[in-house]
Design a protein around this motif. Structure first.
Motif, PDB file in Angstrom:
ATOM      1  N   UNK A   1      -1.399  -9.769  -7.880  1.00 48.75           N
ATOM      2  CA  UNK A   1      -0.108 -10.170  -7.364  1.00 48.75           C
ATOM      3  C   UNK A   1      -0.168 -10.275  -5.843  1.00 48.75           C
ATOM      4  N   UNK A   2       0.601 -11.211  -5.297  1.00 47.37           N
ATOM      5  CA  UNK A   2       0.790 -11.312  -3.854  1.00 47.37           C
ATOM      6  C   UNK A   2       2.243 -10.995  -3.539  1.00 47.37           C
ATOM      7  N   UNK A  13       7.681 -11.027  -5.143  1.00 52.94           N
ATOM      8  CA  UNK A  13       6.489 -10.929  -5.986  1.00 52.94           C
ATOM      9  C   UNK A  13       6.034 -12.324  -6.421  1.00 52.94           C
ATOM     10  N   UNK A  14       4.731 -12.591  -6.223  1.00 53.79           N
ATOM     11  CA  UNK A  14       4.149 -13.899  -6.529  1.00 53.79           C
ATOM     12  C   UNK A  14       2.801 -13.734  -7.211  1.00 53.79           C
ATOM     13  N   UNK A  15       2.376 -14.719  -8.005  1.00 53.00           N
ATOM     14  CA  UNK A  15       1.015 -14.686  -8.553  1.00 53.00           C
ATOM     15  C   UNK A  15       0.003 -14.727  -7.412  1.00 53.00           C
ATOM     16  N   UNK A  21       4.953 -18.430  -0.846  1.00 54.12           N
ATOM     17  CA  UNK A  21       5.931 -17.774  -1.714  1.00 54.12           C
ATOM     18  C   UNK A  21       6.724 -18.814  -2.487  1.00 54.12           C
ATOM     19  N   UNK A  22       6.808 -18.617  -3.814  1.00 55.74           N
ATOM     20  CA  UNK A  22       7.516 -19.574  -4.645  1.00 55.74           C
ATOM     21  C   UNK A  22       9.029 -19.501  -4.479  1.00 55.74           C
ATOM     22  N   UNK A  38      -0.142  -7.069  -1.327  1.00 54.95           N
ATOM     23  CA  UNK A  38       0.000  -7.045  -2.784  1.00 54.95           C
ATOM     24  C   UNK A  38       1.183  -6.194  -3.257  1.00 54.95           C
ATOM     25  N   UNK A  39       1.672  -5.274  -2.412  1.00 54.54           N
ATOM     26  CA  UNK A  39       2.893  -4.539  -2.757  1.00 54.54           C
ATOM     27  C   UNK A  39       3.410  -3.781  -1.546  1.00 54.54           C
ATOM     28  N   UNK A  40       4.728  -3.529  -1.538  1.00 54.69           N
ATOM     29  CA  UNK A  40       5.315  -2.724  -0.467  1.00 54.69           C
ATOM     30  C   UNK A  40       5.236  -1.265  -0.878  1.00 54.69           C
ATOM     31  N   UNK A  41       4.781  -0.407   0.052  1.00 57.81           N
ATOM     32  CA  UNK A  41       4.607   1.015  -0.280  1.00 57.81           C
ATOM     33  C   UNK A  41       5.473   1.923   0.579  1.00 57.81           C
TER      34      UNK A  41
END
Length: 530
Positions: A1-2, A13-15, A21-22, A38-41
């Motif tokens: 994920x991106x 969230x994107x493939x 970004x879609x 890949x994710x927000x932490x």
């Protein structure tokens, strides 16, 4: 994920196959396509933190990226992030940062050579957003560990202190106060179970023992701040107070507000224990929590010394409880915990002996006469070697020799063979003397020369002997690739074949492979005879 880093994006969230970004059209790869979130932490008042992939690194390593908002998030531009815009890197980007973000960059640059502190990888500005990229450690912070596994045992607290105190000693020796020690800022690595100290945004560089600055009175986390720190008084002892609160929170599974008795102005942590704790450890924790600075521990070495005393006192002291909430007959698991406590505390003895050994090393290094024909500054190298910080000393040596070879070599990150004539033997000998003094004659350029001669002047056998490669069945393999890594200014090390900076074998350091382009050992034979 991106994960789209645009704060205004409603569906981030994107493939991972997409470059944009879609939802909002923002670019998904930062800094010339290098970093992909890949994710927000994490998220706070100054910005957000992401887990990202470094697409340019060998093995596509994970990184931690901090995105700073230079303005109120509510007033952020709602336009997409255009990653095709040029980035502003290094000092120019840092100039735009407020103090709390700038000082984290400066502290990571100063301290990131330590294996238990994240190294600074990158910093840049893009589309009016400021970014800090640092080393990623895979593991959970101690607050998460507490929630998942329950209250810490005495053995785990002893292990934590033995593991973390040398880190505090390192940062204090570099005149830095962390000022925000708490369970959330201590990560336990999954690979080796070692703890790592993170988040140096609140740290403070000082030049003496005690400083007053009212502007920093609110730095830190409520509940963990030392009394003097809340008044703007900065002391190294403040970190030990925060460490003490961290320990009692972990051993009771309670918050600071639940443990502090405002009526008596004291910490009533004993009443919340669910397991026996020895009187020896209780005294150590109580001294960490002393409200008066001059009654508290003043150095990490002092705490380690008391941990060593706790270990040497034997099982009798360890079995003397502060509070006995259950039966006095110990179960097999409780006995195992006590034994583990003895073992862990014994580790503190080793740490203390190591500290004493480091002092002897420092004395030897200080006795080396610094002679430089080229006027080179050896103060950082001397300091790193005094601390036996082999990683930082190795990097500093590499940079000193590049500087000695001139501007062209500094820019390239290696020395062309026609520039070797700019080196002076006197400076190479000074480097060698410092390394030998710090390592009891086990490391240094002359040690490498001696091993080279012992191996019949065969550089491949010499590389294998000092750990720069392997020679098996007549096939030689170096620990480096031929690909030059400009950010690190060195040939890239192959995965799993990085230098041993913990217990380097004779001749292993400093690593000079690739320093002189196209020339194997002995690279400096035409300049200096050791």
């Amino acid at each position: 994920m991106s994960y789209c880093v645009n704060p205004a994006c409603q569906a981030p969230e994107n493939p991972d196959t997409l470059n944009f970004c879609q939802k909002c059209g923002s670019g998904l790869r930062l800094h010339y396509q290098r970093y992909r979130s890949i994710k927000m932490i994490g998220q706070g008042g100054f910005g957000r933190t992401f887990l990202a992939v470094d697409e340019n690194s060998p093995g596509r390593l994970f990184r931690v990226i901090k995105q700073f908002y230079p303005q109120d998030p509510a007033t952020l531009n709602k336009n997409r992030i255009n990653v095709s815009n040029p980035t502003i890197a290094g000092a120019r980007a840092i100039e735009k940062l407020p103090e709390i973000f700038r000082q984290e960059i400066e502290r990571l640059e100063q301290l990131g050579s330590h294996s238990q502190i994240p190294a600074l990888v990158d910093s840049f500005e893009q589309d009016s957003f400021l970014y800090l990229v640092q080393e990623f450690f895979d593991g959970d912070n101690l607050a998460t560990e507490l929630k998942q596994q329950g209250a810490f045992s005495e053995a785990k607290i002893l292990e934590l202190l033995s593991d973390l105190l040398p880190v505090l000693k390192f940062i204090h020796d570099n005149n830095v106060i962390h000022r925000d020690i708490k369970p959330e800022n201590i990560i336990r690595r999954k690979d080796n179970q070692q703890v790592v100290l993170v988040d140096f945004g609140a740290s403070k560089l000082v030049t003496g023992r005690l400083h007053i600055n009212n502007a920093t009175a609110n730095i830190g986390t409520t509940g963990y701040i030392a009394p003097e720190q809340s008044m703007g008084i900065q002391s190294f002892a403040s970190d030990f107070y925060s460490l003490g609160i961290t320990c009692i929170c972990l051993i009771t599974k309670k918050t600071p507000s639940e443990l502090f008795n405002s009526g008596t102005n004291s910490w009533d942590w004993r009443h919340h224990l669910t397991k026996d704790v020895s009187e020896g450890l209780s005294k150590i924790l109580d001294k960490l929590l002393k409200p008066a600075v001059n009654e508290r521990y003043q150095s990490a070495s002092e705490v380690l010394k008391d941990l060593a005393t706790l270990s040497l006192s034997g099982n009798q002291q360890l079995q003397s409880p502060t509070v006995s909430p259950g039966s006095k007959n110990l179960t097999i698991w409780e006995k195992a915990g006590i034994i583990a406590g003895v073992i862990v505390a014994a580790t503190a003895v080793i740490a203390l002996l190591k500290d004493l050994g480091n002092r002897a090393t420092a004395n030897s290094v200080d006795k080396v006469e610094i002679v430089s024909v080229q006027g080179l500054d050896y103060s950082n190298l001397r300091n790193y070697l005094r601390q036996k910080n082999w990683n930082a000393a190795d990097k500093e040596t590499y940079e000193i020799i590049l500087k000695a070879a001139g501007k062209e070599s500094q820019i390239r990150g290696y020395i062309p063979q026609n520039q070797l004539i700019k080196l002076f033997c006197t400076d190479l000998q000074t480097i060698d003397k410092l390394w030998r003094a710090a390592s009891e004659d086990k490391l240094g350029l002359s040690v490498q020369q001696l091993i080279y001669e012992q191996q019949g002047l065969n550089w491949q056998k010499m590389y294998a002997e000092v750990g720069w490669g392997s020679l098996k069945g007549g096939v030689f393999t170096k620990i480096v690739d031929q690909e030059f890594d400009l950010p690190s200014r060195r040939l890239r090390y192959k995965s799993g074949m990085e230098p041993d900076f913990q217990s380097p074998p004779p001749g292993h350091l400093p690593v000079t492979m690739g320093l002189v382009k196209g020339k194997a050992f002995p690279q400096f034979a035409d300049v200096c005879k050791f």
